[in-house]
Design a protein around this motif. Sequence first.
Motif, PDB file in Angstrom:
ATOM      1  N   PHE A  71      72.069  88.700  39.526  1.00  0.00           N
ATOM      2  CA  PHE A  71      73.477  88.604  39.899  1.00  0.00           C
ATOM      3  C   PHE A  71      73.615  88.608  41.422  1.00  0.00           C
ATOM      4  N   HIS A  72      74.252  87.571  41.960  1.00  0.00           N
ATOM      5  CA  HIS A  72      74.455  87.478  43.413  1.00  0.00           C
ATOM      6  C   HIS A  72      75.920  87.713  43.750  1.00  0.00           C
ATOM      7  N   LEU A 108      79.455  86.392  32.247  1.00  0.00           N
ATOM      8  CA  LEU A 108      78.552  85.616  33.107  1.00  0.00           C
ATOM      9  C   LEU A 108      77.140  85.598  32.511  1.00  0.00           C
ATOM     10  N   THR A 109      76.717  86.735  31.947  1.00  0.00           N
ATOM     11  CA  THR A 109      75.407  86.828  31.295  1.00  0.00           C
ATOM     12  C   THR A 109      75.320  85.876  30.105  1.00  0.00           C
ATOM     13  N   ALA A 110      76.378  85.838  29.297  1.00  0.00           N
ATOM     14  CA  ALA A 110      76.395  84.917  28.154  1.00  0.00           C
ATOM     15  C   ALA A 110      76.383  83.463  28.635  1.00  0.00           C
ATOM     16  N   LEU A 111      77.152  83.170  29.691  1.00  0.00           N
ATOM     17  CA  LEU A 111      77.206  81.805  30.219  1.00  0.00           C
ATOM     18  C   LEU A 111      75.841  81.344  30.734  1.00  0.00           C
ATOM     19  N   ALA A 112      75.011  82.295  31.155  1.00  0.00           N
ATOM     20  CA  ALA A 112      73.670  81.952  31.645  1.00  0.00           C
ATOM     21  C   ALA A 112      72.783  81.397  30.529  1.00  0.00           C
ATOM     22  N   ASP A 113      73.212  81.549  29.281  1.00  0.00           N
ATOM     23  CA  ASP A 113      72.431  81.051  28.138  1.00  0.00           C
ATOM     24  C   ASP A 113      73.117  79.874  27.425  1.00  0.00           C
ATOM     25  N   VAL A 114      74.151  79.316  28.047  1.00  0.00           N
ATOM     26  CA  VAL A 114      74.924  78.247  27.381  1.00  0.00           C
ATOM     27  C   VAL A 114      74.174  76.914  27.334  1.00  0.00           C
ATOM     28  N   PHE A 115      73.297  76.670  28.299  1.00  0.00           N
ATOM     29  CA  PHE A 115      72.562  75.396  28.360  1.00  0.00           C
ATOM     30  C   PHE A 115      71.822  75.141  27.051  1.00  0.00           C
ATOM     31  N   ILE A 156      75.283  85.898  23.512  1.00  0.00           N
ATOM     32  CA  ILE A 156      76.158  86.992  23.071  1.00  0.00           C
ATOM     33  C   ILE A 156      75.314  88.251  22.827  1.00  0.00           C
ATOM     34  N   THR A 157      74.093  88.084  22.346  1.00  0.00           N
ATOM     35  CA  THR A 157      73.180  89.231  22.191  1.00  0.00           C
ATOM     36  C   THR A 157      72.870  89.836  23.559  1.00  0.00           C
ATOM     37  N   ALA A 158      72.638  88.968  24.542  1.00  0.00           N
ATOM     38  CA  ALA A 158      72.366  89.442  25.905  1.00  0.00           C
ATOM     39  C   ALA A 158      73.572  90.205  26.450  1.00  0.00           C
TER      40      ALA A 158
END
Lengths: 269, 269
Positions: free
Chosen positions: A215-216, A185-192, A38-40
Amino acid sequence: MTVHAFDAAIALAPQGDGVWQGHTSPAYANMIGPFGGITAAQALNAVLQHPQRLGEPVAFTLNFAAALHDGAFAALSRPARTNRSTQHWVVELRQGEQTVATATAVTALRRETWGATEATLPEVPRPADVLPPSRAGRVEWLNRYDMRFIDGGFPPVWDGADEQDSRTQLWMRDNPPRPLDFASLTALADVFFPRIWRRRAKLTPLGTVSMTVYFHCSAAQLQATGTGYLLGQAQAQAFRDGYFDQTAQLWNEAGHLLATTHQVVYYKE
Amino acid sequence: MTVHAFDAAIALAPQGDGVWQGHTSPAYANMIGPFGGITAAQALNAVLQHPQRLGEPVAFTLNFAAALHDGAFAALSRPARTNRSTQHWVVELRQGEQTVATATAVTALRRETWGATEATLPEVPRPADVLPPSRAGRVEWLNRYDMRFIDGGFPPVWDGADEQDSRTQLWMRDNPPRPLDFASLTALADVFFPRIWRRRAKLTPLGTVSMTVYFHCSAAQLQATGTGYLLGQAQAQAFRDGYFDQTAQLWNEAGHLLATTHQVVYYKE
């Protein structure tokens, strides 16, 4: 109309001259400070909202300098260089006199070209055929995501067994569902969850120090993905002297690779 | 004693207050502007040389905002945040009034912990059993590296054939040999020729826009690696609408994964 928790969390009030005011969100609270994703998303939003922005995000790097404390923060974004079709951004998040995060972004006007995907969607069951975890998350932000683990979920017991590898595959999306965009999408990239927990079945203290997203995809492709699930796959390449990395891919259900992402994470022991 | 071309190229003259003067180096010239790896090493050097630096590099991201023109540049480096064991850096390279690169770095005091490597050294022939390319490089910087391609070398003919994948494996080191350090490891992370040339056997115009290096090593490990070869392995995950990514690993001959690195590259068609 109710505002989605994600939109409320990343909202920024313009203070003029590339300065924005945001607030940490209790809905995305982590153990200490907020969920890094969320910070990202907040930092990227200071670029997305900027009136001088050219094009869409191509690359974004955020460095977590300190745990944010609950409350307001200032986001400072400035275009360091604007070319014909690319733009380079420098971002800083501050609380009081302290820098809590630094970031850079590249945005670009993209046009259609020859394309190919080498990291293809793995063969996995469909989201509807994978059960969500049965318990509520131990920290609040976990409840903001619908996560369906296919492989490499949270260890069933924290017994310190060496699991040999750190790979996780899961279907994931906002909870409640929200149409995908660059910020989410940026937040989802840190969900792991942290790769060392997966690898060692041990709750080692840790914190991400740097994270990059490539981002592709275009805004139109994200819009077409809508509220569908993303397949996330993450694995560490090395754990060494207090820092490990994570390399990950995010595909939509149609099999388009929307983003690739990397991070480096501090761990205590 | 002769100064190695790499040391001459990354030399910075302190101007005080976190400002340094450097020069582009004809020895590392590329088609337009310098080899990106040398620019990255120069930017990192502005952190390495800084009197306030704490610890060793953990993460480094460089965004190439424009091709540097031949001549002098200013490197501005400042610690945005200093914690007990980590430090966050913001760097900018300028020519005249123009920003030509932005960068961030995280340095840290590292201590010994549990460790593991998941990306292990592939089975490959030893460097002595692999022939160097028979011709001099078409651009000057290629002559500064001893490159021994195991798999996925330059296409023998540029016939536009779709090669199906973009993977390259090579042994590489400075030419002439030079003891490895953080600056030269950073430059080596950019030695791979563009993945789209490998994949398409076509000399598409292009340029790296952002590059990240994660360091999984200490200065002592780099010193122990000395002038030995590094195995580099690189592959793209996606080529899409003018930008492709590259994900890569660098091991020493003893099999230690010293760095993982990623970049995103603009391409024209």
